[in-house]
Design an enzyme around this catalytic site. Structure first.
Site, PDB file in Angstrom:
ATOM      1  N   ARG A 102      -3.087 -92.835 -67.885  1.00  0.00           N
ATOM      2  CA  ARG A 102      -3.505 -91.838 -68.880  1.00  0.00           C
ATOM      3  C   ARG A 102      -4.700 -91.053 -68.356  1.00  0.00           C
ATOM      4  O   ARG A 102      -5.628 -91.633 -67.798  1.00  0.00           O
ATOM      5  CB  ARG A 102      -3.942 -92.525 -70.182  1.00  0.00           C
ATOM      6  CG  ARG A 102      -2.864 -93.256 -70.890  1.00  0.00           C
ATOM      7  CD  ARG A 102      -3.136 -93.476 -72.344  1.00  0.00           C
ATOM      8  NE  ARG A 102      -4.481 -93.870 -72.734  1.00  0.00           N
ATOM      9  CZ  ARG A 102      -4.878 -93.970 -73.989  1.00  0.00           C
ATOM     10  NH1 ARG A 102      -4.037 -93.699 -74.973  1.00  0.00           N
ATOM     11  NH2 ARG A 102      -6.097 -94.354 -74.291  1.00  0.00           N
ATOM     12  N   THR A 106      -7.430 -86.286 -71.959  1.00  0.00           N
ATOM     13  CA  THR A 106      -6.310 -85.870 -72.825  1.00  0.00           C
ATOM     14  C   THR A 106      -5.454 -87.029 -73.310  1.00  0.00           C
ATOM     15  O   THR A 106      -4.661 -86.879 -74.241  1.00  0.00           O
ATOM     16  CB  THR A 106      -5.385 -84.907 -72.059  1.00  0.00           C
ATOM     17  OG1 THR A 106      -4.802 -85.644 -70.950  1.00  0.00           O
ATOM     18  CG2 THR A 106      -6.142 -83.710 -71.507  1.00  0.00           C
ATOM     19  N   ASP A 197      -9.820-101.473 -73.355  1.00  0.00           N
ATOM     20  CA  ASP A 197      -8.970-101.038 -72.248  1.00  0.00           C
ATOM     21  C   ASP A 197      -8.399-102.266 -71.544  1.00  0.00           C
ATOM     22  O   ASP A 197      -9.135-103.019 -70.886  1.00  0.00           O
ATOM     23  CB  ASP A 197      -9.787-100.184 -71.270  1.00  0.00           C
ATOM     24  CG  ASP A 197      -8.907 -99.557 -70.203  1.00  0.00           C
ATOM     25  OD1 ASP A 197      -8.207-100.306 -69.493  1.00  0.00           O
ATOM     26  OD2 ASP A 197      -8.900 -98.326 -70.081  1.00  0.00           O
ATOM     27  N   ASP A 200      -8.845-102.611 -67.674  1.00  0.00           N
ATOM     28  CA  ASP A 200     -10.237-102.892 -67.310  1.00  0.00           C
ATOM     29  C   ASP A 200     -10.594-104.352 -67.605  1.00  0.00           C
ATOM     30  O   ASP A 200     -11.277-105.011 -66.815  1.00  0.00           O
ATOM     31  CB  ASP A 200     -11.187-101.961 -68.077  1.00  0.00           C
ATOM     32  CG  ASP A 200     -11.180-100.543 -67.519  1.00  0.00           C
ATOM     33  OD1 ASP A 200     -10.594-100.328 -66.438  1.00  0.00           O
ATOM     34  OD2 ASP A 200     -11.745 -99.654 -68.177  1.00  0.00           O
TER      35      ASP A 200
HETATM   36  C1  PRP Z   1      -2.923 -98.096 -70.665  1.00  0.00           C
HETATM   37  C2  PRP Z   1      -1.875 -99.105 -71.055  1.00  0.00           C
HETATM   38  C3  PRP Z   1      -0.647 -98.273 -71.257  1.00  0.00           C
HETATM   39  C4  PRP Z   1      -1.207 -96.980 -71.781  1.00  0.00           C
HETATM   40  C5  PRP Z   1      -0.935 -96.882 -73.245  1.00  0.00           C
HETATM   41  O1  PRP Z   1      -2.809 -97.776 -69.319  1.00  0.00           O
HETATM   42  O2  PRP Z   1      -1.702-100.121 -70.134  1.00  0.00           O
HETATM   43  O3  PRP Z   1       0.093 -98.070 -70.057  1.00  0.00           O
HETATM   44  O4  PRP Z   1      -2.627 -97.005 -71.520  1.00  0.00           O
HETATM   45  O5  PRP Z   1      -1.378 -95.689 -73.767  1.00  0.00           O
HETATM   46  P1  PRP Z   1      -0.389 -94.583 -74.331  1.00  0.00           P
HETATM   47  O6  PRP Z   1       0.550 -95.284 -75.265  1.00  0.00           O
HETATM   48  O7  PRP Z   1      -1.318 -93.639 -75.068  1.00  0.00           O
HETATM   49  O8  PRP Z   1       0.308 -93.911 -73.196  1.00  0.00           O
HETATM   50  P2  PRP Z   1      -3.827 -96.829 -68.545  1.00  0.00           P
HETATM   51  O9  PRP Z   1      -3.324 -95.424 -68.528  1.00  0.00           O
HETATM   52  O10 PRP Z   1      -5.207 -97.022 -69.108  1.00  0.00           O
HETATM   53  O11 PRP Z   1      -3.737 -97.331 -67.057  1.00  0.00           O
HETATM   54  P3  PRP Z   1      -4.200 -98.713 -66.387  1.00  0.00           P
HETATM   55  O12 PRP Z   1      -3.306 -99.799 -66.927  1.00  0.00           O
HETATM   56  O13 PRP Z   1      -3.977 -98.453 -64.932  1.00  0.00           O
HETATM   57  O14 PRP Z   1      -5.638 -98.948 -66.737  1.00  0.00           O
HETATM   58  N1  URA Z   2      -4.774 -98.315 -73.380  1.00  0.00           N
HETATM   59  C1  URA Z   2      -5.545 -99.415 -73.505  1.00  0.00           C
HETATM   60  O1  URA Z   2      -5.713-100.196 -72.548  1.00  0.00           O
HETATM   61  N2  URA Z   2      -6.129 -99.632 -74.705  1.00  0.00           N
HETATM   62  C2  URA Z   2      -5.968 -98.810 -75.760  1.00  0.00           C
HETATM   63  O2  URA Z   2      -6.532 -99.076 -76.829  1.00  0.00           O
HETATM   64  C3  URA Z   2      -5.170 -97.672 -75.589  1.00  0.00           C
HETATM   65  C4  URA Z   2      -4.568 -97.461 -74.394  1.00  0.00           C
END
Ligand code: PRP
Ligand code: URA
Length: 206
Positions: A102, A106, A197, A200
């Site tokens: 993400r 945005t 997150d 993280d």
């Molecule tokens: C997080 C999570 C999902 C996404 C969900 O990933 O693991 O893939 O956000 O959000 P959405 O429903 O609004 O698309 P992130 O993009 O933070 O990546 P990461 O797992 O690499 O930290």
């Molecule tokens: N991705 C995450 O890891 N946490 C949230 O709350 C939303 C998107």
């Protein structure tokens, strides 16, 4: 869209431990793995079966085995927390990786990697612990159905109503199994109360 929210005491305990901001990555990882086991059990409850005869040490018995090839598709990074347990439970599954991230401003998901095994007629278990806006899951579903998956089931730990509605519109046939359905998204598209997150907290990148 068929949505199942777990009703299971151990799952409730595990999700509460995951939400706790005092839970450190070394505890977070095994908790996520344990919760994945319960999600897999629920997501596979109604998988199609076919007859399969085996010889026990005592006699022949007509059993059943999974009828379709299974593909486990973790969304990077957070979905990796669920992969080992899923493969432990379904060792014959193939694995497809979907890299989605993400945008921090945005919240729109960008695809940066996709490596799928043969998908034709498969039963795809899409692993992503967080369903927030639904943008990532929708993009993943697009890739999986586009490659020939016959059925897609998303396994999430925490889902937001906004994400569920988004998938309902785009992929009404997709199955979703979540451990918790939370209240709403905040202005930054994070789930409330949520757990923060996930990536993280899993890898200590905060
Ligand atoms: C997080 C999570 C999902 C996404 C969900 O990933 O693991 O893939 O956000 O959000 P959405 O429903 O609004 O698309 P992130 O993009 O933070 O990546 P990461 O797992 O690499 O930290
Ligand atoms: N991705 C995450 O890891 N946490 C949230 O709350 C939303 C998107």
């Amino acid at each position: 869209m068929p949505l199942t929210v777990l009703d299971h005491a151990l799952a409730t305990h595990l999700i509460t431990r995951l939400r706790d901001k005092a839970t450190q990555p070394e505890q977070f990882r095994p908790l996520a793995r344990a919760l994945t086991g319960i999600l897999i059990a629920e997501a596979t409850r109604t998988m199609p079966l076919q007859k399969h005869v085996v010889q026990t040490p005592l006699e022949v018995v007509e059993g059943e085995q999974l009828a379709c090839p299974v593909v486990i598709a973790p969304v990077l990074r957070a979905g990796l927390s669920m992969l080992d347990e899923a493969l432990e439970m379904i060792p014959e599954a193939r694995v497809g990786y979907l890299g989605l991230e993400r945008d921090e401003q945005t919240a729109i998901a960008r695809a940066y990697y996709c490596k799928l095994p043969p998908m034709q007629g498969s039963y795809a278990l899409l692993l992503d612990p967080m369903l927030a806006t639904g943008g990532s899951a929708a993009r993943a579903a697009f890739d999986l159905y586009g490659a020939g998956a016959a059925h897609v089931c998303l396994l999430s730990m925490v889902a937001a109503p906004e994400g569920v509605s988004h998938l309902e519109v785009l992929y009404p046939e997709m199955q979703v199994v979540a451990a918790a359905l939370d209240r709403e998204l905040n202005a930054s598209s994070y789930i409330l109360p949520g757990l923060g997150d996930f990536g993280d907290r899993l890898y200590g990148t905060f």
